[in-house]
Design a protein around this motif. Structure first.
Motif, PDB file in Angstrom:
ATOM      1  N   CYS A  79     -46.404 -40.467  56.888  1.00  0.00           N
ATOM      2  CA  CYS A  79     -47.421 -41.470  56.554  1.00  0.00           C
ATOM      3  C   CYS A  79     -48.257 -40.920  55.408  1.00  0.00           C
ATOM      4  O   CYS A  79     -48.006 -39.811  54.915  1.00  0.00           O
ATOM      5  N   SER A  80     -49.247 -41.684  54.991  1.00  0.00           N
ATOM      6  CA  SER A  80     -50.118 -41.258  53.908  1.00  0.00           C
ATOM      7  C   SER A  80     -51.538 -41.052  54.434  1.00  0.00           C
ATOM      8  O   SER A  80     -51.891 -41.533  55.515  1.00  0.00           O
ATOM      9  N   GLN A 131     -48.795 -30.426  47.523  1.00  0.00           N
ATOM     10  CA  GLN A 131     -48.417 -31.327  48.608  1.00  0.00           C
ATOM     11  C   GLN A 131     -47.530 -30.560  49.582  1.00  0.00           C
ATOM     12  O   GLN A 131     -46.464 -30.077  49.220  1.00  0.00           O
ATOM     13  N   ARG A 157     -48.771 -37.576  53.326  1.00  0.00           N
ATOM     14  CA  ARG A 157     -48.890 -37.530  51.862  1.00  0.00           C
ATOM     15  C   ARG A 157     -50.351 -37.759  51.473  1.00  0.00           C
ATOM     16  O   ARG A 157     -51.014 -38.646  52.018  1.00  0.00           O
ATOM     17  N   TYR A 158     -50.840 -36.976  50.532  1.00  0.00           N
ATOM     18  CA  TYR A 158     -52.235 -37.104  50.110  1.00  0.00           C
ATOM     19  C   TYR A 158     -52.328 -36.933  48.592  1.00  0.00           C
ATOM     20  O   TYR A 158     -51.582 -36.148  47.997  1.00  0.00           O
TER      21      TYR A 158
END
Length: 272
Positions: A128-129, A263, A195-196
């Motif tokens: 997910c983000s 990341q 994810r960022y």
């Protein structure tokens, strides 16, 4: 003593005289105040962070009391509010406002709440983000059964809906990804890839209208946790505030890394 040890640690880090610096003296001073960290077993980095921020705040707010006039931002500020001001609150403290609406009479009440770390749920088992985590945290929630509120208008406990918004965005915002959760009466770890973004994180959708300006953030540090609940390893990735280069900190190994390596699949704390 812990704040003095922290100051010495910062000096050793920034003077550049050593290839690596051990925080052993600071940790030794801090564990006298927080005995839980004396144990040699793995500790929670988020809990340690909160203890560090609290300890620095408590030590540094004394100076705010001594020089209270410098800390009062306007004529209406009271002595009490000035005494609670420190460099920690100035940098890290934000405020949420929870709007609670009774589903019976539709009366709405607001409850403010200060924060230094936002603990975000991870809404997926696979990937997910950070945006997904934020949407999950700020989505409207219904309070029923044991979570009912006591409505002052109805005079009884009622079902309600609650929704939070950011009314004061901190200068540095810290996100804690809730990787450790109860699963079938046992606490386990979520290995979800989150994810960022490294830049342009926009918090305006979750902020109250007057505070939506300057709501974009850039990543400055990541704390990673690899391994399991009782057997793991912490590392950090930090951006140099002057050169803007990224570095990996893994015990005695400190190396420069490309932006593409920032990341990770093991991110646990994010600093923006």
């Amino acid at each position: 003593q812990s704040v003095i040890a922290f100051g010495c640690l910062m000096s050793d880090m920034w003077l550049g005289e050593f290839d690596c610096v051990s925080p052993e003296v600071f940790h030794s001073a801090l564990e006298k105040r927080y005995p839980a960290f004396r144990k040699k077993t793995q500790q929670d980095a988020q809990e340690f962070l909160i203890c560090v921020l609290n300890e620095l705040h408590e030590a540094l707010k004394v100076r705010a009391q001594l020089f209270g006039r410098r800390c009062v931002s306007n004529a209406k500020a009271s002595r009490g509010s000035a005494s609670e001001t420190s460099i920690i609150t100035q940098l890290f403290e934000g405020q949420l406002s929870y709007e609670i609406t009774c589903l019976e009479c539709k009366t709405t009440a607001e409850r403010p709440e200060s924060f230094t770390v936002l603990s975000l749920p991870i809404p997926s088992k696979s990937a997910c983000s950070l945006e997904d985590c934020l949407k999950c945290f700020f989505q409207q929630d219904t309070l029923t059964w044991n979570n009912q509120i006591h409505c002052s208008w109805c005079g009884t406990k009622q079902d309600a809906v609650v929704k939070g918004t950011i009314t004061k965005a901190p200068q540095i915002i810290i996100f804690h990804l809730k990787r450790f959760e109860w699963q079938d009466k046992h606490k386990g770890k979520l290995s979800t890839t989150v994810r960022y973004p490294l830049s342009d994180l926009d918090l305006s959708p979750y902020a109250a209208p007057p505070f939506r300006r300057d709501a974009e953030y850039s990543l400055c540090a990541v704390v990673n946790h690899s391994g399991f609940l009782d057997d793991g390893h912490y590392t950090a990735l930090c951006e140099h505030s002057v050169t803007k280069n990224w570095y990996s900190f893994d015990d005695e190994q400190v190396i420069e890394i490309p932006d593409s390596s920032v990341q990770t699949d093991t991110a646990y704390l994010l600093f923006y």
